[in-house]
Design a protein around this motif. Sequence first.
Motif, PDB file in Angstrom:
ATOM      1  N   THR A 177       0.832  -1.208   0.000  1.00 35.87           N
ATOM      2  CA  THR A 177       0.000   0.000   0.000  1.00 35.87           C
ATOM      3  C   THR A 177       0.862   1.253   0.000  1.00 35.87           C
ATOM      4  OG1 THR A 177      -1.783  -1.158   1.136  1.00 35.87           O
ATOM      5  CG2 THR A 177      -1.804   1.230   1.251  1.00 35.87           C
ATOM      6  N   LEU A 178       1.930   1.259   0.767  1.00 39.50           N
ATOM      7  CA  LEU A 178       2.812   2.423   0.803  1.00 39.50           C
ATOM      8  C   LEU A 178       3.490   2.654  -0.545  1.00 39.50           C
ATOM      9  CD1 LEU A 178       4.459   2.024   4.314  1.00 39.50           C
ATOM     10  CD2 LEU A 178       2.763   3.716   3.613  1.00 39.50           C
ATOM     11  N   VAL A 179       4.030   1.586  -1.122  1.00 38.70           N
ATOM     12  CA  VAL A 179       4.730   1.727  -2.408  1.00 38.70           C
ATOM     13  C   VAL A 179       3.750   2.106  -3.513  1.00 38.70           C
ATOM     14  CG1 VAL A 179       6.034   0.468  -4.165  1.00 38.70           C
ATOM     15  CG2 VAL A 179       6.609   0.208  -1.755  1.00 38.70           C
ATOM     16  N   THR A 180       2.632   1.397  -3.585  1.00 40.06           N
ATOM     17  CA  THR A 180       1.647   1.678  -4.632  1.00 40.06           C
ATOM     18  C   THR A 180       1.002   3.036  -4.414  1.00 40.06           C
ATOM     19  OG1 THR A 180       1.219  -0.685  -4.779  1.00 40.06           O
ATOM     20  CG2 THR A 180      -0.358   0.764  -5.830  1.00 40.06           C
ATOM     21  N   GLY A 181       0.756   3.389  -3.158  1.00 38.49           N
ATOM     22  CA  GLY A 181       0.161   4.695  -2.867  1.00 38.49           C
ATOM     23  C   GLY A 181       1.048   5.852  -3.264  1.00 38.49           C
ATOM     24  N   LEU A 182       2.358   5.663  -3.206  1.00 39.70           N
ATOM     25  CA  LEU A 182       3.282   6.707  -3.646  1.00 39.70           C
ATOM     26  C   LEU A 182       3.425   6.739  -5.165  1.00 39.70           C
ATOM     27  CD1 LEU A 182       6.078   6.357  -0.968  1.00 39.70           C
ATOM     28  CD2 LEU A 182       4.411   8.194  -1.178  1.00 39.70           C
ATOM     29  N   CYS A 183       3.368   5.578  -5.791  1.00 38.31           N
ATOM     30  CA  CYS A 183       3.578   5.503  -7.243  1.00 38.31           C
ATOM     31  C   CYS A 183       2.319   5.786  -8.053  1.00 38.31           C
ATOM     32  CB  CYS A 183       4.113   4.125  -7.615  1.00 38.31           C
ATOM     33  SG  CYS A 183       5.761   3.817  -6.999  1.00 38.31           S
ATOM     34  N   LEU A 184       1.149   5.519  -7.509  1.00 35.64           N
ATOM     35  CA  LEU A 184      -0.089   5.689  -8.265  1.00 35.64           C
ATOM     36  C   LEU A 184      -0.308   7.128  -8.732  1.00 35.64           C
ATOM     37  CD1 LEU A 184      -2.442   4.002  -9.318  1.00 35.64           C
ATOM     38  CD2 LEU A 184      -3.676   4.553  -7.244  1.00 35.64           C
ATOM     39  N   PRO A 185      -0.086   8.155  -7.898  1.00 37.84           N
ATOM     40  CA  PRO A 185      -0.235   9.520  -8.415  1.00 37.84           C
ATOM     41  C   PRO A 185       0.799   9.869  -9.490  1.00 37.84           C
ATOM     42  CG  PRO A 185      -0.278   9.533  -6.021  1.00 37.84           C
ATOM     43  CD  PRO A 185       0.100   8.150  -6.453  1.00 37.84           C
ATOM     44  N   LEU A 186       2.001   9.334  -9.370  1.00 36.99           N
ATOM     45  CA  LEU A 186       3.024   9.613 -10.377  1.00 36.99           C
ATOM     46  C   LEU A 186       2.656   8.990 -11.725  1.00 36.99           C
ATOM     47  CD1 LEU A 186       6.198   9.024  -8.200  1.00 36.99           C
ATOM     48  CD2 LEU A 186       5.216  11.209  -8.897  1.00 36.99           C
ATOM     49  N   VAL A 187       2.173   7.759 -11.694  1.00 41.29           N
ATOM     50  CA  VAL A 187       1.786   7.097 -12.937  1.00 41.29           C
ATOM     51  C   VAL A 187       0.537   7.757 -13.517  1.00 41.29           C
ATOM     52  CG1 VAL A 187       1.095   4.898 -13.956  1.00 41.29           C
ATOM     53  CG2 VAL A 187       2.851   4.949 -12.205  1.00 41.29           C
ATOM     54  N   SER A 188      -0.364   8.219 -12.667  1.00 40.45           N
ATOM     55  CA  SER A 188      -1.548   8.928 -13.161  1.00 40.45           C
ATOM     56  C   SER A 188      -1.143  10.245 -13.823  1.00 40.45           C
ATOM     57  CB  SER A 188      -2.520   9.200 -12.016  1.00 40.45           C
ATOM     58  OG  SER A 188      -2.993   7.990 -11.493  1.00 40.45           O
ATOM     59  N   GLY A 189      -0.150  10.917 -13.273  1.00 42.07           N
ATOM     60  CA  GLY A 189       0.371  12.130 -13.914  1.00 42.07           C
ATOM     61  C   GLY A 189       1.027  11.820 -15.239  1.00 42.07           C
ATOM     62  N   LEU A 190       1.752  10.713 -15.295  1.00 46.26           N
ATOM     63  CA  LEU A 190       2.346  10.271 -16.552  1.00 46.26           C
ATOM     64  C   LEU A 190       1.261   9.983 -17.578  1.00 46.26           C
ATOM     65  CD1 LEU A 190       4.918   9.368 -18.084  1.00 46.26           C
ATOM     66  CD2 LEU A 190       4.545   7.108 -17.104  1.00 46.26           C
ATOM     67  N   ARG A 191       0.153   9.432 -17.119  1.00 50.29           N
ATOM     68  CA  ARG A 191      -0.981   9.164 -18.015  1.00 50.29           C
ATOM     69  C   ARG A 191      -1.534  10.468 -18.572  1.00 50.29           C
ATOM     70  NH1 ARG A 191      -4.394   9.630 -21.023  1.00 50.29           N
ATOM     71  NH2 ARG A 191      -6.258   8.403 -21.353  1.00 50.29           N
ATOM     72  N   GLY A 192      -1.554  11.513 -17.756  1.00 55.06           N
ATOM     73  CA  GLY A 192      -2.016  12.816 -18.231  1.00 55.06           C
ATOM     74  C   GLY A 192      -1.107  13.391 -19.309  1.00 55.06           C
ATOM     75  N   PHE A 193       0.200  13.209 -19.131  1.00 53.22           N
ATOM     76  CA  PHE A 193       1.132  13.680 -20.155  1.00 53.22           C
ATOM     77  C   PHE A 193       1.070  12.833 -21.412  1.00 53.22           C
ATOM     78  CE2 PHE A 193       3.520  15.682 -16.564  1.00 53.22           C
ATOM     79  CZ  PHE A 193       3.375  16.982 -17.018  1.00 53.22           C
TER      80      PHE A 193
END
Length: 110
Positions: free
Chosen positions: A20-36
């Motif tokens: 949960t900690l690792v995925t919780g930190l990475c999920l917003p970053l990957v979602s931002g990458l999806r926006g780009f």
Amino acid sequence: MTKTLSRPHPNWWRAPMISTLVTGLCLPLVSGLRGFAEMATDSCNGRSSCPATYNQLAFADHLLTAALVLLVAQWPVAYLVRPARVWAALAPGAALALAVFTLFSLHPGT
């Protein structure tokens, strides 16, 4: 004869907590990458002109949603099913890694 659930291991929560900690930190970053990644469709004149790009973006969206669902579902699985604890903890990270791979392999405008 009735079956009763066995008591969970005292440290049943460690694998899902780390996940949960690792995925919780990475999920917003990957979602931002999806926006780009949406900029890969700038040269397209609609969905019909670049079906491969839009299909890959839709697949990445489905993987991000699956990562979120797996992130929530891993807790009851880790509590109730001891052998599946590690696999349930690895599943959200695997979905995120596949989403990143999908977004990095995106072909712009095709």
